[in-house]
Design a protein around this motif. Structure first.
Motif, PDB file in Angstrom:
ATOM      1  N   UNK A   1      -8.978 -76.511 -13.969  1.00 19.65           N
ATOM      2  CA  UNK A   1      -7.887 -75.544 -13.866  1.00 19.65           C
ATOM      3  C   UNK A   1      -6.648 -76.060 -14.581  1.00 19.65           C
ATOM      4  N   UNK A   2      -6.372 -77.349 -14.432  1.00 20.06           N
ATOM      5  CA  UNK A   2      -5.205 -77.937 -15.102  1.00 20.06           C
ATOM      6  C   UNK A   2      -5.386 -77.906 -16.613  1.00 20.06           C
ATOM      7  N   UNK A   3      -6.601 -78.207 -17.073  1.00 13.14           N
ATOM      8  CA  UNK A   3      -6.862 -78.174 -18.519  1.00 13.14           C
ATOM      9  C   UNK A   3      -6.734 -76.759 -19.054  1.00 13.14           C
TER      10      UNK A   3
ATOM     11  N   UNK B   1       2.165 -70.463 -29.219  1.00 16.46           N
ATOM     12  CA  UNK B   1       1.793 -70.452 -30.630  1.00 16.46           C
ATOM     13  C   UNK B   1       1.588 -71.832 -31.207  1.00 16.46           C
ATOM     14  N   UNK B   2       1.242 -72.825 -30.364  1.00 23.47           N
ATOM     15  CA  UNK B   2       1.039 -74.189 -30.841  1.00 23.47           C
ATOM     16  C   UNK B   2      -0.393 -74.635 -30.555  1.00 23.47           C
ATOM     17  N   UNK B   3      -0.806 -75.710 -31.233  1.00 26.37           N
ATOM     18  CA  UNK B   3      -2.132 -76.287 -31.001  1.00 26.37           C
ATOM     19  C   UNK B   3      -2.062 -77.143 -29.745  1.00 26.37           C
ATOM     20  N   UNK B   4      -2.907 -76.881 -28.766  1.00 29.18           N
ATOM     21  CA  UNK B   4      -2.890 -77.694 -27.541  1.00 29.18           C
ATOM     22  C   UNK B   4      -3.138 -79.164 -27.843  1.00 29.18           C
ATOM     23  N   UNK B   5      -2.549 -80.028 -27.019  1.00 29.82           N
ATOM     24  CA  UNK B   5      -2.760 -81.465 -27.187  1.00 29.82           C
ATOM     25  C   UNK B   5      -4.115 -81.891 -26.642  1.00 29.82           C
ATOM     26  N   UNK B   6      -4.685 -81.124 -25.743  1.00 27.88           N
ATOM     27  CA  UNK B   6      -5.961 -81.486 -25.121  1.00 27.88           C
ATOM     28  C   UNK B   6      -6.700 -80.211 -24.730  1.00 27.88           C
ATOM     29  N   UNK B   7      -7.962 -80.366 -24.333  1.00 23.92           N
ATOM     30  CA  UNK B   7      -8.762 -79.229 -23.889  1.00 23.92           C
ATOM     31  C   UNK B   7      -9.304 -78.378 -25.009  1.00 23.92           C
ATOM     32  N   UNK B   8      -9.286 -78.901 -26.239  1.00 26.52           N
ATOM     33  CA  UNK B   8      -9.712 -78.086 -27.380  1.00 26.52           C
ATOM     34  C   UNK B   8     -11.208 -77.785 -27.353  1.00 26.52           C
ATOM     35  N   UNK B   9     -11.962 -78.660 -26.725  1.00 28.82           N
ATOM     36  CA  UNK B   9     -13.407 -78.423 -26.636  1.00 28.82           C
ATOM     37  C   UNK B   9     -13.729 -77.179 -25.813  1.00 28.82           C
ATOM     38  N   UNK B  10     -12.755 -76.709 -25.027  1.00 27.30           N
ATOM     39  CA  UNK B  10     -12.991 -75.554 -24.174  1.00 27.30           C
ATOM     40  C   UNK B  10     -13.092 -74.252 -24.958  1.00 27.30           C
ATOM     41  N   UNK B  11     -12.566 -74.228 -26.183  1.00 24.82           N
ATOM     42  CA  UNK B  11     -12.639 -72.959 -26.934  1.00 24.82           C
ATOM     43  C   UNK B  11     -12.868 -73.159 -28.434  1.00 24.82           C
TER      44      UNK B  11
END
Length: 443
Positions: A9-11, A22-32
């Motif tokens: 949930x936090x990710x 409108x920015x690139x996330x620092x983490x959790x990119x594997x989720x999408x």
């Protein structure tokens, strides 16, 4: 899954909040992530090679909007899961010129992160290293636990052994570490903090702190190489078997003065030469740039030895690009992939939404395809530059409203409007519109 529900949930929140801005996330990119599966096995092999004391290098190639920064952060997440430390440095003409490696090193340490420590993790890494050395000595049983003087002397000896190779070329690195430890032991926190800053390549460190450690001046271009070597040694000893360094937006070299460009290209060549000689065990270097930078006369082709090192055949169908090549080509987005990206983000959002059923019903696959087509149309049909704006509109304008308002139906109540103020330079050029707003009604 029950043990990781809260973390998930936090990710999700972290990812959705970044996309909303409108920015690139620092983490959790594997989720999408979309379209990166073909690189996974080869890059995991590179990470494993680095973790065993080898080194690796890739040049990421893609047009603006193709996802180079996304790719780099996705790779950083994989590296951190394998225990590596990571850092991302934005190359720029004024803030971080490539030809000044001392500045690159300073930014590198400012952005240093691990799976457990956010930037800058330098102090935490150094403290962990000294703790590891102490534990190693105590485990050997040669020094009594309560003999602080003997323990300190033994740690100094072990430190000198571990840094012997670094000290031959950059004795100041070992001297500053020794001074830091002595200042900590004496309770002199101001000197200790100043020496950590100096180890991180910071300027304007108090002369009194430098004198206490027996070091002089500021870090220079050649000293930065030695400091990087020392940092890799410290990381390896305290449980981080490697360091992923991403030099992002290296194509900015094309816009600088000719002599500065030559120096920057030569600095990159020098760094690759040093990697090849084995000077940096545990270093995974990644640079990102546009095709024009790699192929054009204002970029890599200006320096023949560098061009030869980075040469990669891209004349075949992109489907057959090798994920083990020096240059890795990012294909960018087409409408089907943009739709897939939208579906991934919608499902990610729904996992933490108040009304997931409503989101599934009103933001269905067909609507996502319509939204993707409309956003792309607002950017002159250039799908490659659309993902950032598409995801921002999807989250902030559509998903948030569907989740919040029972009566909101995006097909009835939302007409896509793209304001020039919310576009970056590349998107604005793609839109090629003089009007302040472009209104596109979705069917």
């Amino acid at each position: 899954m029950s043990g990781s529900t809260e973390i998930s949930a936090a990710r999700r929140r972290e990812v959705v909040d970044a996309l909303r801005r409108g920015t690139v996330p620092q983490a959790g990119l594997d989720l999408f992530a979309v379209g990166l599966d073909r690189f996974t096995a080869a890059l995991d092999d590179d990470i494993a090679t680095v973790a065993r004391g080898g080194s690796a290098f890739h040049a990421i190639r893609g047009e603006y909007g193709s996802g180079k920064t996304f790719f780099a952060r996705w790779l950083a997440e994989r590296a951190k899961r394998a225990g590596l430390a990571t850092t991302e440095v934005q190359i720029s003409e004024t803030e971080t010129p490539l030809h000044r490696l001392e500045t690159v090193y300073r930014r590198l340490t400012e952005r240093l992160t691990t799976a457990t420590h956010q930037p800058s993790a330098l102090k935490a890494v150094v403290d962990s290293w000294f703790y590891t050395l102490e534990e190693e000595i105590l485990d050997a049983g040669e020094v009594a636990d309560d003999d602080e003087r003997a323990l300190a002397a033994a740690v100094d000896d072990l430190m000198e052994q571990r840094l012997a190779e670094v000290a031959r070329t950059t004795p100041a690195f070992a001297a500053a570490l020794r001074g830091y430890r002595e200042a900590r032991a004496a309770g002199d926190n101001a000197t200790a903090e100043a020496l950590i800053a100096w180890l991180g390549g910071q300027k304007s460190v108090a002369a009194s702190a430098r004198r206490a450690a027996g070091v002089r001046g500021d870090l220079d271009h050649f000293g930065a190489m030695g400091f990087l070597q020392g940092l890799l040694t410290v990381l390896r000893d305290c449980g981080h078997p490697g360091l992923l360094v991403v030099l992002d937006e290296i194509e900015t070299l094309q816009r600088v003065r000719g002599d500065v460009r030559e120096k920057g290209l030569n600095a990159l060549r020098q760094l690759l030469d040093e990697i090849d000689t084995g000077r940096f065990p545990g270093l995974f270097l990644v640079v990102t740039g546009t095709p024009a930078f790699y192929d054009g006369q204002q970029g890599v082709q200006r320096l023949a030895p560098l061009a030869q090192r980075l040469a990669t055949d891209f004349t075949t169908d992109p489907r057959f690009d090798s994920p083990r090549a020096v240059q890795l080509r990012l294909a960018g987005f087409d409408l089907p992939r943009l739709g897939e990206l939208g579906r991934n983000v919608r499902d990610l959002y729904a996992g933490a939404a108040r009304n997931p059923e409503r989101i599934a019903a009103r933001v269905d696959d067909a609507y996502l395809a319509e939204l993707a087509k409309a956003v792309t149309g607002g950017l002159g049909g250039k799908v490659g530059v659309a993902p950032r704006l598409f995801l921002r509109k999807l989250v902030a304008d559509v998903l948030d409203r569907v989740d919040e308002f029972d009566e909101f139906d995006p097909r009835l109540h939302y007409a896509l409007t793209v304001s020039s103020a919310e576009l970056n330079e590349v998107e604005r050029n793609a839109a090629q519109a003089d009007a302040d707003d472009i209104e596109l009604d979705l069917p």
